[in-house]
Design an enzyme around this catalytic site. Sequence first.
Site, short mmCIF file in Angstrom:
data_model
loop_
_atom_site.label_atom_id
_atom_site.label_comp_id
_atom_site.label_asym_id
_atom_site.label_seq_id
_atom_site.Cartn_x
_atom_site.Cartn_y
_atom_site.Cartn_z
CE LYS A 54 57.23 40.81 28.89
NZ LYS A 54 56.70 40.00 27.25
CB SER A 304 56.21 37.38 35.83
OG SER A 304 55.61 38.62 36.40
#
Length: 402
Positions: A54, A304
């Site tokens: 992110k 991730s």
Amino acid sequence: MTEQVSLADVQAAREMLADVSVVTPMEESRWLSALVGGPVWLKCENLQRTGSFKARGAFVRIARLSEEERAHGVVAASAGNHAQGVALAATTLGIRSTVFMPEGAPIPKEKATRGYGADVVFHGRYLEDSLVAARAFADETGAVLIHPFDHVDIVAGQGTLGLEVLEQAPDVRTVLVPTGGGGLLAGVAIAIKEMRPDVRVVGVQAEGAAAYPGSLAAGRPVPLESMSTMADGIAVGRPGDITFAAVRDHVDEILTVSEESLSRALLALVERAKQVVEPAGAAAVAALLDNPTGFETPAVAVLSGGNIDPLLLSKVIRHGLAAAGRYLYLRVCIPDLPGGLASLLAEVGAAGANVLEVAHERISPSLTLNEVEVRIQLETRGDAHAEHLMARLRERGYRVHD
């Protein structure tokens, strides 16, 4: 018309991130390679700044704000990973940030977000509820809303991971990407497909929060009525408009994985790869474990994110151990006589199992007057060991129910 992201946008984003984000490692996974019959690599984005991908998109989005927009600050809605990315980017650029989180967001993510300099406000049960509150805050204060995934700059920033994948694994044939709202999947797919259209790009969602299969079938983003998954990082009830179009046009397949599969994958990553990831970050590996022969290799599984509450980690590990057959719960009928339990435990010990808990049940219509049911929780070495133990007990005349 929905805005689109191009390869040039992703390449420009990479230049912006040159001194900000980390080029995360690509680690070969021998145990996964042996399982699927070909090379498997882990893209360790759990080692990115703030612990997830992110940070890439958030910085690109905020860095492109005008001076007037910066003066009003930024606001975001996030379960934690986007929050940290926004907080770090805003603080780095000298901008005030406010983050709305759903109730129950992991405590470490909340503390880290505050540590990066953001004001944190809890609102609503789901991310969509927090997003509504963030939009209202933006309307009231003039703060710029930094959407978690549905913006061209966010998608372009996340797509830089795809460029790294192609450079670090140039012979890759399949890339598996954990997927919630689709920002990472969209960006990675755009970057990879424009450079290597022969590479298969697969998105992986949690079964309890899988908005893409229904939306793709309907031809438009369709919100889920409810969600239930431990993978808070990919618990998004509606695809974004920009991300939906990119996923529809560039992604080959969307798969879903169960909570049990996520637990097994997370446990395997800790045990075999020495990688700590959150449940969402284990989704790509879960898909590989579910269908080892279903993907052309070399394959890359994206990890991730690694921001997991230690309390949740302990629960998920226990869940993963149970799913892998490492915990065994048995109900065994034994004679209600002195030494009956000791004889049973001796057999269990001789079979190499470890006793964790024992309980007695004496009142049941299925028991005779001279019997007692023992409920026993055991630690085993796996499914084969558990089957061997039950077979041994039955050979010794015990009535065994698992």
